[in-house]
Design an enzyme around this catalytic site. Structure first.
Site, PDB file in Angstrom:
ATOM      1  CD  GLU A 117      -2.853  -1.376   0.204  1.00 33.70           C
ATOM      2  OE1 GLU A 117      -2.850  -0.568  -0.747  1.00 33.70           O
ATOM      3  OE2 GLU A 117      -3.621  -2.349   0.263  1.00 33.70           O
ATOM      4  CG  HIS A 141      -4.390   0.174   5.636  1.00 34.62           C
ATOM      5  ND1 HIS A 141      -5.767   0.278   5.568  1.00 34.62           N
ATOM      6  CD2 HIS A 141      -4.091  -1.047   5.111  1.00 34.62           C
ATOM      7  CE1 HIS A 141      -6.257  -0.818   5.018  1.00 34.62           C
ATOM      8  NE2 HIS A 141      -5.268  -1.639   4.743  1.00 34.62           N
ATOM      9  CG  HIS A 143      -7.078  -5.056   7.754  1.00 38.35           C
ATOM     10  ND1 HIS A 143      -6.503  -6.195   7.216  1.00 38.35           N
ATOM     11  CD2 HIS A 143      -6.818  -4.065   6.869  1.00 38.35           C
ATOM     12  CE1 HIS A 143      -5.925  -5.909   6.058  1.00 38.35           C
ATOM     13  NE2 HIS A 143      -6.086  -4.620   5.823  1.00 38.35           N
ATOM     14  CD  GLU A 171     -13.827   9.890  22.512  1.00 38.44           C
ATOM     15  OE1 GLU A 171     -12.730  10.440  22.597  1.00 38.44           O
ATOM     16  OE2 GLU A 171     -14.067   8.747  22.943  1.00 38.44           O
ATOM     17  CG  HIS A 212      -9.163  -3.362   2.603  1.00 40.55           C
ATOM     18  ND1 HIS A 212      -8.452  -3.573   1.452  1.00 40.55           N
ATOM     19  CD2 HIS A 212      -8.229  -3.362   3.593  1.00 40.55           C
ATOM     20  CE1 HIS A 212      -7.173  -3.730   1.719  1.00 40.55           C
ATOM     21  NE2 HIS A 212      -7.004  -3.597   3.024  1.00 40.55           N
TER      22      HIS A 212
HETATM   23  P1  13P Z   1       1.107  -5.370   3.125  1.00 40.33           P
HETATM   24  O1  13P Z   1       1.529  -6.626   3.865  1.00 40.33           O
HETATM   25  O2  13P Z   1       1.704  -5.325   1.742  1.00 40.33           O
HETATM   26  O3  13P Z   1       1.413  -4.132   3.936  1.00 40.33           O
HETATM   27  O4  13P Z   1      -0.470  -5.432   2.895  1.00 40.33           O
HETATM   28  C1  13P Z   1      -1.335  -5.522   3.978  1.00 40.33           C
HETATM   29  C2  13P Z   1      -2.636  -4.842   3.733  1.00 40.33           C
HETATM   30  O5  13P Z   1      -3.316  -4.482   4.664  1.00 40.33           O
HETATM   31  C3  13P Z   1      -3.075  -4.598   2.336  1.00 40.33           C
HETATM   32  O6  13P Z   1      -4.128  -3.702   2.305  1.00 40.33           O
HETATM   33 ZN    ZN Z   2      -5.295  -3.668   4.174  1.00 39.01          ZN
END
Ligand code: 13P
Ligand code: ZN
Length: 274
Positions: A117, A141, A143, A171, A212
């Site tokens: 990413e 980023h 999940h 908040e 995602h």
């Molecule tokens: P990477 O292992 O390449 O960082 O990918 C993980 C991910 O969350 C892809 O969206």
């Molecule tokens: Zn991801």
């Protein structure tokens, strides 16, 4: 003294571990980048590889990131392992003078490349740096399960997500008065999703990736981690409230939101209010 004893590197590693402890980084899920200050680059210099890696084109370009340095997690590397072996799981990258390629100057000692990413991180850094007059340094980023779950039931618009989150914890309008952007489902890891996300990041400091995860930006590790944490906590409350089977019986009204904004001195995105 080692590379990993440098204050900013310690803060970076701590944030990776904090995200792991939250359960936001199954397997290799998620990635973190940090744009170094000039004095931090100088602190790193004694530890850099004598022979840097070759330049690798990114497929994206940014004038305002020419010659910058970034800490980045490795592609396919696990946040779980960063504290244990930072030298094998994270790296320091230098950007070339054209602003279109990176090379590894420290880390990933057992091989590998920065996160898949990185194009999204790079363009997000570019637009957030411009939007904040250089203050933004962190793109994160993750999940987190609840914000992802919301992308299966709510319309995929910034207005719908922002309102649901603002109403889920008092908040929230103070922490993200500008709201959150929403990117529809797209193939991850490429220039297309990078451009779609960075387009939204011109206006928002957080963007949901449908089905995602979530991207957050900020000036330092605390504020960026705190933004991710606050959004995901609100999402958890929303999911729990909806899971009780009665629907939402009462919530924070738009006038309540306006009252919070007034007292806390923040400006809410007016078009997201009724
Ligand atoms: P990477 O292992 O390449 O960082 O990918 C993980 C991910 O969350 C892809 O969206
Ligand atoms: Zn991801």
């Amino acid at each position: 003294m080692a590379f990993t004893d440098i204050e900013v590197v310690k803060g970076y590693i701590r944030m990776c571990n904090d995200g792991w402890l939250q359960g936001w980084h199954e397997r290799n899920g998620g990635n973190l980048t940090y744009r170094l200050r000039p004095e931090e680059v100088e602190q790193c210099r004694p530890y850099l590889n004598t022979l840097p890696g070759g330049w690798v084109k990114m497929g994206v370009q940014a004038d305002n990131l020419r010659g910058e340095y970034f800490l980045a997690t490795g592609s396919g590397k696990y946040f779980r392992n960063v504290t244990e072996a930072p030298q094998d799981n994270i790296c320091l990258l230098e950007i070339n003078d054209a602003g279109d390629s990176w090379r590894i100057v420290w880390g990933l000692e057992k091989g590998g490349r920065p996160t898949s990413e990185f194009p999204s991180h790079f363009l997000n850094h570019s637009v957030r740096k411009a939007a904040t007059e250089g203050a933004c340094r962190v793109i994160y980023h993750a999940h987190p399960a609840n914000i992802i779950a919301m992308t299966y039931v709510l319309p995929l618009t910034s207005r719908d997500f922002t309102r649901a989150l603002w109403q889920s914890a008092t908040e929230c309008p103070v922490v993200f008065p500008g709201g959150v952007g929403v990117v529809p489902w797209m193939v991850p890891g490429g220039a297309d999703i990078a451009m779609a996300t960075s387009e939204l990041m011109k206006e928002f400091d957080a963007a949901v990736w449908a089905h995602h995860g979530l991207f957050c930006s900020g000036p330092d590790f605390d504020i960026t981690f705190g933004l991710m944490h606050t959004i995901e906590k609100a999402a958890e409350i929303y999911v729990k409230a909806m899971s009780m089977g009665q629907g939402i019986k009462q919530t924070i009204s738009d006038d309540n939101l306006r009252a919070i904004a007034k007292d806390f001195g923040v400006t809410l995105r007016e078009e997201f209010l009724d």
